[in-house]
Design a protein around this motif. Structure first.
Motif, short mmCIF file in Angstrom:
data_model
loop_
_atom_site.label_atom_id
_atom_site.label_comp_id
_atom_site.label_asym_id
_atom_site.label_seq_id
_atom_site.Cartn_x
_atom_site.Cartn_y
_atom_site.Cartn_z
N THR A 369 -37.05 -19.27 9.93
CA THR A 369 -38.24 -19.59 11.00
C THR A 369 -38.82 -20.95 10.25
O THR A 369 -38.91 -20.92 9.22
N TYR A 370 -39.07 -21.81 11.28
CA TYR A 370 -40.12 -22.91 10.77
C TYR A 370 -41.44 -22.29 11.25
O TYR A 370 -41.85 -22.20 12.22
N VAL A 371 -42.36 -22.48 10.29
CA VAL A 371 -43.64 -22.08 10.25
C VAL A 371 -44.68 -23.04 9.99
O VAL A 371 -44.56 -24.01 9.07
N GLU A 372 -45.66 -23.50 10.77
CA GLU A 372 -46.69 -24.30 10.78
C GLU A 372 -48.18 -23.88 10.57
O GLU A 372 -48.35 -23.21 11.47
N LEU A 373 -48.42 -23.92 9.18
CA LEU A 373 -49.76 -23.34 8.98
C LEU A 373 -50.70 -24.87 8.42
O LEU A 373 -50.86 -25.68 9.26
N ASP A 374 -50.98 -24.54 7.12
CA ASP A 374 -51.70 -25.83 6.65
C ASP A 374 -50.88 -26.96 6.50
O ASP A 374 -51.12 -28.06 6.01
N ARG A 375 -49.72 -26.63 6.53
CA ARG A 375 -48.60 -27.57 6.54
C ARG A 375 -46.99 -26.73 6.96
O ARG A 375 -47.26 -25.50 7.34
N GLY A 376 -46.14 -27.47 6.67
CA GLY A 376 -44.72 -26.95 7.12
C GLY A 376 -44.08 -25.83 6.24
O GLY A 376 -44.31 -26.22 5.06
N VAL A 378 -40.57 -23.14 5.59
CA VAL A 378 -39.40 -22.50 6.19
C VAL A 378 -39.40 -21.13 5.68
O VAL A 378 -39.38 -20.68 4.40
N LEU A 379 -39.51 -19.96 6.68
CA LEU A 379 -39.31 -18.60 6.11
C LEU A 379 -38.03 -18.12 6.35
O LEU A 379 -37.45 -18.28 7.56
N SER A 380 -37.36 -17.59 5.24
CA SER A 380 -35.96 -17.18 5.47
C SER A 380 -35.78 -15.73 5.19
O SER A 380 -36.39 -15.31 3.90
N MET A 381 -35.38 -14.94 5.86
CA MET A 381 -34.81 -13.43 5.57
C MET A 381 -33.35 -13.23 5.38
O MET A 381 -32.72 -13.36 6.54
N ALA A 382 -32.68 -12.84 4.47
CA ALA A 382 -31.30 -12.70 4.22
C ALA A 382 -31.03 -11.36 4.05
O ALA A 382 -31.59 -10.71 2.97
#
Length: 761
Positions: A369-376, A378-382
């Motif tokens: 998932t691409y998450v935009e907070l204070d910056r970008g 990439v959150l990955s669950m494997a």
């Protein structure tokens, strides 16, 4: 309590107030506006400029009251004459008071103006100065100006300080040298659950638990007295007895009192606990979790599972790149292209291959998932899907075996489906009778294949199978009747990886069962009519039989002397035959009334029943010198009166058919074994046995003895109607029980009566 270094100017309200006071003291010049004095730069205005003192005066002269009002914001004091020509000093004073009730205004008048001075004081003049001559008068005016401005500035600073205290987000209080509250703001009072007024004059110790109070006295206050301040965390005690964590600072002031500033940090503590809990949960997740820098592919954070799965420490893994352990990406260009697509789509799932530190690889399912907070980010669950891939391979292999068997499955249908309820196999000759082909099922979802009504009936069985349960369900479909058996398919570890259903067409069986039930119903009706007939016949035969018996007895009494020896013998035969006929009719009448005259079934104490039977048979027991022993007997569900008939008949037979030796009879009971059949009957059953050492019964006769009017011995040998055991069987069957005999000729017999147990739970 925990101690922390004191904050700087930005840290607390007390720091900010201190800096405000410093700025005020740095403003030493007083700006004076003089009005009147003929508008000249001489006289009092000039003399004020020339006055020497601690405070520098800058003096400007204006000609009108309007000019004063225009420049009011740029000066610190106004000096006016009483008479201003177009208006008066009193009118100017009132105009200034409308704008600022406390602004310094001094008025100079000549001698003999006491009435004017009184009116000026009433109008709120700051000071009234009689006009004089010379330098002394100018010095007096200068001193009064300085005093008035200093007081105005002090009051303004006080008002600003009070406003700062009242509007602060922190709780602020002032303590005198004895530790009692002289001031608390609203936030401070709210923190501890008190009204502001009730806190004033009370000691600070009311706000802390006893152990914290000791620590304040022994550790914190000595540090405050030595350093002048202290800052740390304490535990506050509310008025209702509850406690809360607080950030606390103490500053000692000149009079020995303290400025106290507190902030409730419950929410911050809770957030910290929540973050720690989240981190713990994250580390205990069975999935590997990564947070990547979108630009470089460097892990910014990883959980413990990721480290364990890949064989790195956290520090080592954070020093790697996604390219080092995800075989999907062969270089940075692949990663950047992936991030560009992910940024556009927001989320994606793909099958990847992770590479461990030792070079070994394993398949994973990756959700990114691409998450935009204070910056970008990439959150990955494997998730490691090694086991799933193995099961899928097993399923494919087993499907081929099942397919071969299923295609030849007679009169039915076989299917296999996975955990997503997608059919992977469908075969069987039963497809010839339904409007669905095997190809319609394979690859399709369960809910997309069957009509809603059919699916609703199958869902419990299908879902239960994937939970490891075996289910069966009957349903109607396509004009046919079906029974469906659903069973789980497991691997060698016993884990369910698929489900299988076997559906058989039972239309003909159901039709046969329907006809059988109709036949049973007709038989039951016929039996009921026969029972009614037997009852009516036996009842109606009583009257003519009584008449025959009565007349035979009358002949015997009146004409006995008229008979020869043969006549007497014939008459005796006739009377005996009538008596036996009456006994058989009475027995048949009792037999026909088992169902209709019985009492409702209830809990029966067999110990009491057997005791009554032994009392009834007391005479034959004594005459035969019989020994009757009885174990402790259970409670059963039954008709007490009918069970008494059963056991009296069995015990009487045991005594009567004992042979030449004195009867030896034993009554015992045991619980029926808990097999599937007995478990289905609820509370189970008891087996009550009556054992003797008498003549015994030939195996060939052991079924026949339970038939009506069947006898194994002639009447010359033993009395009886031949209906006693048939009656016992009828009564036991009414109780949903069984009666059976186990015997060897010459070694006695054991009659076993199986009766339903009472649930005493």
């Amino acid at each position: 309590m925990t101690s922390q270094p004191p904050s700087g100017p930005d840290g607390t309200v007390s720091d900010r107030l201190e800096s405000t006071s410093i700025r005020s003291r740095q403003t030493a010049t007083i700006r004076v506006c003089c009005v009147g004095f003929d508008g000249a730069e001489r006289g009092i205005p000039a003399e004020l400029r020339d006055c020497e003192g601690d405070t520098e005066l800058t003096v400007r002269t204006v000609e009108s009251s309007a000019a004063v009002l225009e420049s009011l914001a740029a000066v610190d004091c106004v000096v006016t004459e009483a008479d201003l020509g177009e208006t008066t000093g009193l009118d100017l004073l009132r105009s200034i008071r409308d704008r600022d009730p406390k602004f310094p205004v001094l008025m100079l008048t000549g001698a003999g103006s006491e009435a004017l001075a009184s009116r000026a004081i009433s109008a709120g003049i700051t000071d009234y100065v009689p006009r004089g001559d010379g330098t002394e008068n100018a010095v007096d005016v200068s001193d009064r100006i300085e005093a008035a401005v200093d007081q105005y500035r002090s009051e303004l600073d006080a008002r600003r300080t009070y406003a700062a205290l009242e509007t602060a987000q922190e709780g602020i209080s002032l303590l005198d040298e004895n530790g009692k509250f002289t001031y608390v703001n609203q936030v401070y009072a709210d923190n501890y659950g008190y009204d502001r007024e009730e806190m004033l004059g009370r000691h600070w110790e009311i706000l802390y638990p006893a152990d914290e109070t000791d620590q304040v006295h022994e550790e914190i206050l000595p540090e405050v007295h030595e350093e002048g301040h202290w800052r740390g965390q304490t535990t506050g005690l509310r008025a209702d007895g509850t406690t809360f964590p607080e950030q606390h600072s103490l500053t000692e002031i000149e009079d020995g009192g303290l400025v106290c500033v507190v902030r409730d940090i419950s929410e911050r503590k809770e957030r910290k606990r929540d973050l720690e809990l989240f981190r713990t949960l994250l580390d205990h997740s069975t999935d590997s979790v990564f947070v990547f820098d979108p630009e470089t592919g460097t892990p910014l954070d990883v959980n413990d599972t990721a480290c364990r799965e890949l064989g790195y420490s956290r520090e080592e893994l954070l020093d790697r790149s996604v390219i080092d352990f995800e075989a999907e990406f062969t270089g940075r260009d692949d990663w950047r292209s992936f991030v560009d697509d992910l940024r556009a789509d927001g989320q994606t799932t793909f099958d990847g291959v992770h590479r461990r530190r030792d070079g070994a690889t394993f398949p994973v399912e990756v959700n990114a998932t691409y998450v935009e907070l204070d910056r970008g980010y990439v959150l990955s669950m494997a998730r490691d899907v090694t086991e799933r891939r193995r099961r899928e391979r097993q399923l494919r292999e087993s499907e081929q075996r099942y397919r071969t068997l299923a295609e030849y499955f007679p009169n039915g249908i076989v299917t296999l489906f996975d955990h997503d309820l997608e059919y992977t196999l469908a075969a069987g000759r039963g497809f010839d009778d339904i409007p669905v082909e095997p190809a319609d099922l394979e690859g399709a979802n369960f809910y997309d294949v069957w009509p809603a009504a059919t699916a609703d009936g199958l869902v419990p069985a299908v879902l239960g199978t994937l939970e490891g349960e075996e289910r069966s369900v009957e349903l109607s479909y396509a004009g046919r009747e079906w029974i469906l058996h659903a069973v789980p398919i497991t691997d060698e570890r016993g884990d369910v990886f698929a489900g299988m259903t076997m559906a058989q067409d039972i239309t003909e069986r159901k039709e046969y069962q329907r006809r059988l039930e109709e036949t049973i119903d007709r038989l039951e009706e016929s039996n009921e009519r026969l029972e009614q007939f037997a009852y009516a016949a036996s009842h109606d035969l009583q009257e003519p039989l009584r008449m025959v018996s009565s007349y035979l007895q009358l002949i015997e009494r009146r004409y006995a002397d008229a008979f020869d020896e043969d006549g007497e013998e014939f008459l005796a035969y006739a009377i005996d035959g009538a008596d036996r006929m009456r006994e058989m009719i009475d027995a048949l009448l009792t037999y026909s009334r088992v169902e209709t005259r019985g009492e409702p079934l209830a809990a029966v104490d067999l110990d009491a029943v057997i005791a009554d039977v032994r009392e009834d048979l007391r005479l034959p027991i004594a005459e035969s010198d019989a020994e009757v022993t009885v174990d402790s007997l259970p409670r059963v569900r039954g008709d007490s009166s009918q069970l008494r008939q059963v056991f009296q008949n069995l015990l009487s037979n045991a005594i009567e058919y004992s042979g030449d030796e004195p009867p030896r009879v034993h009554v015992s009971a045991e619980r029926e074994s808990a097999d599937a059949a007995s478990a289905a009957r609820g509370s189970g059953r008891w087996i009550v046995s009556i054992s003797d050492e008498g003549l015994g019964i030939d195996p060939e006769d052991q079924e026949r003895i339970f038939e009506v009017f069947e006898r194994l011995h002639s009447r010359g040998e033993y009395d009886g109607t031949g209906i006693g055991l048939a009656l016992c069987q009828r009564i036991v069957e009414r109780h949903d029980g069984e009666i059976r005999v186990d015997s060897t000729p010459g070694e006695g017999a054991t009659f076993s009566v199986v009766l339903p147990a009472v649930d005493d739970a």
